[in-house]
Design a protein around this motif. Structure first.
Motif, PDB file in Angstrom:
ATOM      1  N   LYS A  22      48.074  46.949  52.687  1.00  0.00           N
ATOM      2  CA  LYS A  22      46.667  46.887  53.082  1.00  0.00           C
ATOM      3  C   LYS A  22      45.869  45.901  52.246  1.00  0.00           C
ATOM      4  CE  LYS A  22      46.909  51.699  54.429  1.00  0.00           C
ATOM      5  NZ  LYS A  22      46.606  53.051  54.009  1.00  0.00           N
ATOM      6  N   GLN A  23      46.172  45.865  50.922  1.00  0.00           N
ATOM      7  CA  GLN A  23      45.424  44.971  50.030  1.00  0.00           C
ATOM      8  C   GLN A  23      46.121  44.858  48.683  1.00  0.00           C
ATOM      9  OE1 GLN A  23      41.587  46.744  49.452  1.00  0.00           O
ATOM     10  NE2 GLN A  23      42.351  48.409  48.202  1.00  0.00           N
ATOM     11  N   ASP A  24      45.866  43.764  47.986  1.00  0.00           N
ATOM     12  CA  ASP A  24      46.351  43.612  46.623  1.00  0.00           C
ATOM     13  C   ASP A  24      45.582  44.595  45.739  1.00  0.00           C
ATOM     14  OD1 ASP A  24      47.751  41.540  47.747  1.00  0.00           O
ATOM     15  OD2 ASP A  24      46.664  39.955  46.683  1.00  0.00           O
ATOM     16  N   MET A  25      46.258  45.144  44.732  1.00  0.00           N
ATOM     17  CA  MET A  25      45.639  46.145  43.865  1.00  0.00           C
ATOM     18  C   MET A  25      46.129  45.983  42.437  1.00  0.00           C
ATOM     19  SD  MET A  25      46.249  49.487  46.319  1.00  0.00           S
ATOM     20  CE  MET A  25      45.079  50.595  45.551  1.00  0.00           C
ATOM     21  N   ASN A  26      45.281  46.400  41.479  1.00  0.00           N
ATOM     22  CA  ASN A  26      45.755  46.435  40.098  1.00  0.00           C
ATOM     23  C   ASN A  26      46.379  47.796  39.815  1.00  0.00           C
ATOM     24  OD1 ASN A  26      43.744  48.296  39.070  1.00  0.00           O
ATOM     25  ND2 ASN A  26      42.289  46.600  38.997  1.00  0.00           N
ATOM     26  N   ALA A  27      47.028  47.916  38.675  1.00  0.00           N
ATOM     27  CA  ALA A  27      47.768  49.139  38.354  1.00  0.00           C
ATOM     28  C   ALA A  27      46.862  50.368  38.318  1.00  0.00           C
ATOM     29  CB  ALA A  27      48.496  48.971  37.023  1.00  0.00           C
ATOM     30  N   GLY A  28      45.656  50.221  37.811  1.00  0.00           N
ATOM     31  CA  GLY A  28      44.718  51.340  37.761  1.00  0.00           C
ATOM     32  C   GLY A  28      44.332  51.830  39.147  1.00  0.00           C
ATOM     33  N   GLU A  29      44.124  50.896  40.064  1.00  0.00           N
ATOM     34  CA  GLU A  29      43.791  51.264  41.444  1.00  0.00           C
ATOM     35  C   GLU A  29      44.964  51.983  42.108  1.00  0.00           C
ATOM     36  OE1 GLU A  29      40.725  47.634  42.580  1.00  0.00           O
ATOM     37  OE2 GLU A  29      42.882  47.269  42.651  1.00  0.00           O
ATOM     38  N   ILE A  30      46.160  51.496  41.838  1.00  0.00           N
ATOM     39  CA  ILE A  30      47.350  52.144  42.397  1.00  0.00           C
ATOM     40  C   ILE A  30      47.503  53.544  41.806  1.00  0.00           C
ATOM     41  CG2 ILE A  30      49.874  52.050  42.520  1.00  0.00           C
ATOM     42  CD1 ILE A  30      49.527  48.920  42.528  1.00  0.00           C
ATOM     43  N   ALA A  31      47.366  53.663  40.491  1.00  0.00           N
ATOM     44  CA  ALA A  31      47.524  54.952  39.813  1.00  0.00           C
ATOM     45  C   ALA A  31      46.516  55.977  40.328  1.00  0.00           C
ATOM     46  CB  ALA A  31      47.377  54.775  38.307  1.00  0.00           C
ATOM     47  N   LEU A  53      60.172  43.040  45.400  1.00  0.00           N
ATOM     48  CA  LEU A  53      59.358  43.532  46.524  1.00  0.00           C
ATOM     49  C   LEU A  53      57.867  43.344  46.286  1.00  0.00           C
ATOM     50  CD1 LEU A  53      61.342  46.789  47.285  1.00  0.00           C
ATOM     51  CD2 LEU A  53      61.246  44.723  48.694  1.00  0.00           C
ATOM     52  N   VAL A  54      57.473  43.128  45.027  1.00  0.00           N
ATOM     53  CA  VAL A  54      56.069  42.878  44.718  1.00  0.00           C
ATOM     54  C   VAL A  54      55.949  41.710  43.753  1.00  0.00           C
ATOM     55  CG1 VAL A  54      55.334  45.280  45.095  1.00  0.00           C
ATOM     56  CG2 VAL A  54      55.945  44.535  42.804  1.00  0.00           C
ATOM     57  N   ASP A  55      54.828  41.042  43.830  1.00  0.00           N
ATOM     58  CA  ASP A  55      54.455  40.015  42.867  1.00  0.00           C
ATOM     59  C   ASP A  55      53.416  40.604  41.935  1.00  0.00           C
ATOM     60  OD1 ASP A  55      55.953  37.703  43.430  1.00  0.00           O
ATOM     61  OD2 ASP A  55      54.613  37.133  45.066  1.00  0.00           O
ATOM     62  N   ALA A  56      53.414  40.189  40.699  1.00  0.00           N
ATOM     63  CA  ALA A  56      52.427  40.625  39.718  1.00  0.00           C
ATOM     64  C   ALA A  56      51.785  39.387  39.112  1.00  0.00           C
ATOM     65  CB  ALA A  56      53.085  41.465  38.642  1.00  0.00           C
ATOM     66  N   GLU A  57      50.456  39.332  39.178  1.00  0.00           N
ATOM     67  CA  GLU A  57      49.725  38.178  38.656  1.00  0.00           C
ATOM     68  C   GLU A  57      48.644  38.648  37.699  1.00  0.00           C
ATOM     69  OE1 GLU A  57      46.614  34.814  40.290  1.00  0.00           O
ATOM     70  OE2 GLU A  57      48.175  35.519  41.639  1.00  0.00           O
ATOM     71  N   LYS A  58      48.665  38.121  36.496  1.00  0.00           N
ATOM     72  CA  LYS A  58      47.665  38.471  35.486  1.00  0.00           C
ATOM     73  C   LYS A  58      46.343  37.834  35.879  1.00  0.00           C
ATOM     74  CE  LYS A  58      46.910  39.714  30.995  1.00  0.00           C
ATOM     75  NZ  LYS A  58      46.593  41.079  30.715  1.00  0.00           N
ATOM     76  N   GLN A  59      45.298  38.669  35.966  1.00  0.00           N
ATOM     77  CA  GLN A  59      43.944  38.193  36.259  1.00  0.00           C
ATOM     78  C   GLN A  59      43.000  38.825  35.245  1.00  0.00           C
ATOM     79  OE1 GLN A  59      42.951  38.935  40.376  1.00  0.00           O
ATOM     80  NE2 GLN A  59      44.513  37.544  41.126  1.00  0.00           N
ATOM     81  N   GLY A  60      42.679  38.090  34.201  1.00  0.00           N
ATOM     82  CA  GLY A  60      41.853  38.632  33.127  1.00  0.00           C
ATOM     83  C   GLY A  60      42.590  39.744  32.416  1.00  0.00           C
ATOM     84  N   GLN A  61      41.967  40.913  32.332  1.00  0.00           N
ATOM     85  CA  GLN A  61      42.575  42.067  31.666  1.00  0.00           C
ATOM     86  C   GLN A  61      43.546  42.820  32.568  1.00  0.00           C
ATOM     87  OE1 GLN A  61      42.134  43.014  28.466  1.00  0.00           O
ATOM     88  NE2 GLN A  61      40.831  41.232  28.112  1.00  0.00           N
ATOM     89  N   ASN A  62      43.550  42.526  33.856  1.00  0.00           N
ATOM     90  CA  ASN A  62      44.352  43.273  34.819  1.00  0.00           C
ATOM     91  C   ASN A  62      45.556  42.497  35.306  1.00  0.00           C
ATOM     92  OD1 ASN A  62      42.615  45.597  35.033  1.00  0.00           O
ATOM     93  ND2 ASN A  62      41.188  44.306  36.175  1.00  0.00           N
ATOM     94  N   VAL A  63      46.535  43.234  35.772  1.00  0.00           N
ATOM     95  CA  VAL A  63      47.650  42.663  36.508  1.00  0.00           C
ATOM     96  C   VAL A  63      47.468  43.117  37.949  1.00  0.00           C
ATOM     97  CG1 VAL A  63      50.147  42.612  36.820  1.00  0.00           C
ATOM     98  CG2 VAL A  63      49.179  42.710  34.509  1.00  0.00           C
TER      99      VAL A  63
END
Length: 88
Positions: A22-31, A53-63
């Motif tokens: 549905k959308q890209d999310m950071n770990a906190g949003e997923i948790a 199966l997933v890409d992880a991109e660092k954006q500021g303090q979040n992945v």
């Protein structure tokens, strides 16, 4: 390919993939979508990354995690080929 099957075998990881569809999310949003610890979610995300199966991109303090469809498309193609009888 074994990593992919292992990753897809777990219902939590399948739900994570569904969320990322549905959308890209950071770990906190997923948790926030689960009743489990953040380290547990992190472990699931690492398994999904190892399976490509997933890409992880660092954006500021979040992945930020996003769904990587190429491996899923390969699996669907392979399964489709297996279901074709008498065709070579």
């Amino acid at each position: 390919m074994g990593d992919v099957w292992k990753a897809l075998a777990d219902p939590t990881r399948r739900k994570i993939l569904s969320l990322l569809k549905k959308q890209d999310m950071n770990a906190g949003e997923i948790a926030a979508e689960f009743n489990m610890t953040k380290p547990s979610i992190s472990n699931h995300l690492n398994i999904l990354k190892q399976a490509d199966l997933v890409d992880a991109e660092k954006q500021g303090q979040n992945v930020v995690y996003s769904l990587k469809t190429s491996v899923l498309e390969d699996i669907l193609g392979m399964l489709s080929d297996l279901t074709k009888r008498g065709e070579d």
